[in-house]
Design an enzyme around this catalytic site. Structure first.
Site, PDB file in Angstrom:
ATOM      1  N   TYR A 155       9.657   0.219  -4.767  1.00  0.00           N
ATOM      2  CA  TYR A 155       9.037   1.547  -4.687  1.00  0.00           C
ATOM      3  C   TYR A 155       7.741   1.593  -5.502  1.00  0.00           C
ATOM      4  O   TYR A 155       6.703   2.070  -5.033  1.00  0.00           O
ATOM      5  CB  TYR A 155      10.044   2.579  -5.208  1.00  0.00           C
ATOM      6  CG  TYR A 155       9.609   4.015  -5.120  1.00  0.00           C
ATOM      7  CD1 TYR A 155       9.639   4.702  -3.910  1.00  0.00           C
ATOM      8  CD2 TYR A 155       9.177   4.701  -6.256  1.00  0.00           C
ATOM      9  CE1 TYR A 155       9.253   6.031  -3.836  1.00  0.00           C
ATOM     10  CE2 TYR A 155       8.797   6.027  -6.187  1.00  0.00           C
ATOM     11  CZ  TYR A 155       8.833   6.687  -4.976  1.00  0.00           C
ATOM     12  OH  TYR A 155       8.453   8.005  -4.903  1.00  0.00           O
ATOM     13  N   LYS A 159       3.925   2.226  -4.133  1.00  0.00           N
ATOM     14  CA  LYS A 159       3.132   3.375  -4.579  1.00  0.00           C
ATOM     15  C   LYS A 159       1.862   2.924  -5.309  1.00  0.00           C
ATOM     16  O   LYS A 159       0.840   3.621  -5.277  1.00  0.00           O
ATOM     17  CB  LYS A 159       3.986   4.285  -5.471  1.00  0.00           C
ATOM     18  CG  LYS A 159       5.152   4.941  -4.736  1.00  0.00           C
ATOM     19  CD  LYS A 159       4.674   5.881  -3.638  1.00  0.00           C
ATOM     20  CE  LYS A 159       5.791   6.665  -2.991  1.00  0.00           C
ATOM     21  NZ  LYS A 159       5.299   7.596  -1.964  1.00  0.00           N
TER      22      LYS A 159
HETATM   23  P1  NAD Z   1      12.533  13.539   0.738  1.00  0.00           P
HETATM   24  O1  NAD Z   1      13.452  12.386   0.948  1.00  0.00           O
HETATM   25  O2  NAD Z   1      13.128  14.868   0.409  1.00  0.00           O
HETATM   26  O3  NAD Z   1      11.578  13.725   2.017  1.00  0.00           O
HETATM   27  C1  NAD Z   1      10.944  12.623   2.627  1.00  0.00           C
HETATM   28  C2  NAD Z   1      10.847  12.875   4.116  1.00  0.00           C
HETATM   29  O4  NAD Z   1      10.200  11.734   4.703  1.00  0.00           O
HETATM   30  C3  NAD Z   1      12.212  13.012   4.783  1.00  0.00           C
HETATM   31  O5  NAD Z   1      12.294  14.198   5.556  1.00  0.00           O
HETATM   32  C4  NAD Z   1      12.320  11.768   5.661  1.00  0.00           C
HETATM   33  O6  NAD Z   1      13.055  11.955   6.871  1.00  0.00           O
HETATM   34  C5  NAD Z   1      10.845  11.459   5.925  1.00  0.00           C
HETATM   35  N1  NAD Z   1      10.651  10.066   6.330  1.00  0.00           N
HETATM   36  C6  NAD Z   1      11.290   8.964   5.837  1.00  0.00           C
HETATM   37  N2  NAD Z   1      10.927   7.874   6.522  1.00  0.00           N
HETATM   38  C7  NAD Z   1      10.047   8.277   7.471  1.00  0.00           C
HETATM   39  C8  NAD Z   1       9.349   7.607   8.512  1.00  0.00           C
HETATM   40  N3  NAD Z   1       9.502   6.277   8.701  1.00  0.00           N
HETATM   41  N4  NAD Z   1       8.517   8.316   9.317  1.00  0.00           N
HETATM   42  C9  NAD Z   1       8.382   9.670   9.142  1.00  0.00           C
HETATM   43  N5  NAD Z   1       9.041  10.358   8.181  1.00  0.00           N
HETATM   44  C10 NAD Z   1       9.867   9.675   7.371  1.00  0.00           C
HETATM   45  O7  NAD Z   1      11.519  13.075  -0.399  1.00  0.00           O
HETATM   46  P2  NAD Z   1      10.552  13.914  -1.376  1.00  0.00           P
HETATM   47  O8  NAD Z   1      11.148  13.900  -2.727  1.00  0.00           O
HETATM   48  O9  NAD Z   1      10.144  15.197  -0.745  1.00  0.00           O
HETATM   49  O10 NAD Z   1       9.317  12.901  -1.426  1.00  0.00           O
HETATM   50  C11 NAD Z   1       8.138  13.076  -0.657  1.00  0.00           C
HETATM   51  C12 NAD Z   1       7.105  12.054  -1.113  1.00  0.00           C
HETATM   52  O11 NAD Z   1       6.846  12.255  -2.512  1.00  0.00           O
HETATM   53  C13 NAD Z   1       7.574  10.609  -0.974  1.00  0.00           C
HETATM   54  O12 NAD Z   1       6.476   9.796  -0.613  1.00  0.00           O
HETATM   55  C14 NAD Z   1       8.035  10.265  -2.367  1.00  0.00           C
HETATM   56  O13 NAD Z   1       7.972   8.882  -2.623  1.00  0.00           O
HETATM   57  C15 NAD Z   1       7.017  11.033  -3.202  1.00  0.00           C
HETATM   58  N6  NAD Z   1       7.448  11.294  -4.575  1.00  0.00           N
HETATM   59  C16 NAD Z   1       8.581  12.021  -4.829  1.00  0.00           C
HETATM   60  C17 NAD Z   1       8.939  12.261  -6.151  1.00  0.00           C
HETATM   61  C18 NAD Z   1      10.155  13.057  -6.511  1.00  0.00           C
HETATM   62  O14 NAD Z   1      10.478  13.132  -7.701  1.00  0.00           O
HETATM   63  N7  NAD Z   1      10.844  13.670  -5.577  1.00  0.00           N
HETATM   64  C19 NAD Z   1       8.172  11.740  -7.190  1.00  0.00           C
HETATM   65  C20 NAD Z   1       7.030  10.996  -6.888  1.00  0.00           C
HETATM   66  C21 NAD Z   1       6.669  10.788  -5.556  1.00  0.00           C
END
Ligand code: NAD
Length: 248
Positions: A155, A159
């Protein structure tokens, strides 16, 4: 540009941070494509929230890792409405494991969605943006891209790769008024993080000066700023939204 109907696409927008981004962008005069690969009821709810803010919402299902599907989806946008102003690469997954135990498949899945997915969408979007000589691209990275995190080599690498991609594309496209930036959230309360063990959550909180996890809306506001005309002179940057956990 104010008379022109603008168009945005947010990947992985069915829920979590992606949904909050779509809602924060939503306003009259904007058409927003809500992409995801699953969670259809949630995606439909995102569309209704976007429409409640006065924007038009369209569900655009495709898998960001699958180049032919990405090409087909962007061809549909190129056909009608024929432009794309804002692309937010938000779709992301985790497959955590310690390096010695990490399966090749876990490495490949995470790199495919988080890094290659963004590449696929940017390459397709840029064709439209170059023609318009206008665009905003925002990639959702993470605090662990810069800090590293035990158990997340796949991951963190994906990123960190997104940050290099962001800066390089920003340099390529600046002369065409296309800005490319990354937002790097810290720990945000979503489905992705809610199942962390309590002990891990307590250890994380101890490292956050604001002493709380962030909300998807707080990340979304940073994205909405970078997507706006107020951010016209910002490109190739990483905006950290992490409660002070990292001060690079
Ligand atoms: P989440 O799992 O709630 O939502 C992610 C969405 O992406 C899901 O609806 C999933 O179905 C969709 N997805 C997955 N694979 C896919 C694909 N191949 N094609 C299209 N859609 C796809 O996650 P989140 O926490 O809302 O995270 C959103 C973004 O923020 C991600 O990139 C994550 O890495 C990043 N992020 C999250 C956090 C955190 O603490 N939640 C921190 C840093 C970065």
């Amino acid at each position: 540009m104010s008379q022109v109907q603008r168009v945005a696409l947010v990947t992985g927008a069915a829920r979590g941070i992606g949904r909050a981004i779509a809602v924060a962008l939503a306003k009259p005069g904007l058409t927003i494509y809500i992409n995801d690969v699953a969670n259809w009821d949630e995606a439909a709810y995102t569309c209704s929230l976007v429409e409640a803010n006065g924007a038009q919402a369209h569900l655009l299902p495709f898998d960001v890792t699958h180049s032919p599907s990405v090409e087909q989806a962007f061809a549909q946008i190129a056909d009608d409405p024929g432009r794309l102003d804002i692309l937010v690469n938000n779709a992301g997954i985790t497959r955590d494991n310690l390096i010695a135990r990490m399966k090749e498949e876990q490495w490949e899945q995470v790199l495919a969605v988080n890094l290659k997915g963004a590449f696929n969408c940017i390459r397709a979007a840029v064709r439209l943006m170059l023609k318009q000589r206008y665009g905003r691209i925002i990639n959702i990275s993470s605090v662990v891209a810069v800090m590293g995190n035990a158990g997340q080599v796949n991951y963190a690498a994906s990123k960190a790769g997104l940050i290099g991609l962001t800066k390089s594309v920003a340099r390529e496209l600046a002369s065409r008024h296309i800005t490319v930036n990354a937002v790097a959230p810290g720990f945000i309360t979503t489905e992705m993080t809610e199942n962390l063990p309590e002990k891990t959550k307590a250890e994380l909180l101890a490292q956050i000066p604001l002493h709380r996890f962030g909300t998807p809306e707080e990340v979304a506001q940073a994205v909405a700023f970078l997507a706006s005309d107020h951010a016209a002179y910002i490109t190739g940057q990483v905006l950290h939204v992490n409660g002070g956990m990292l001060m690079p």
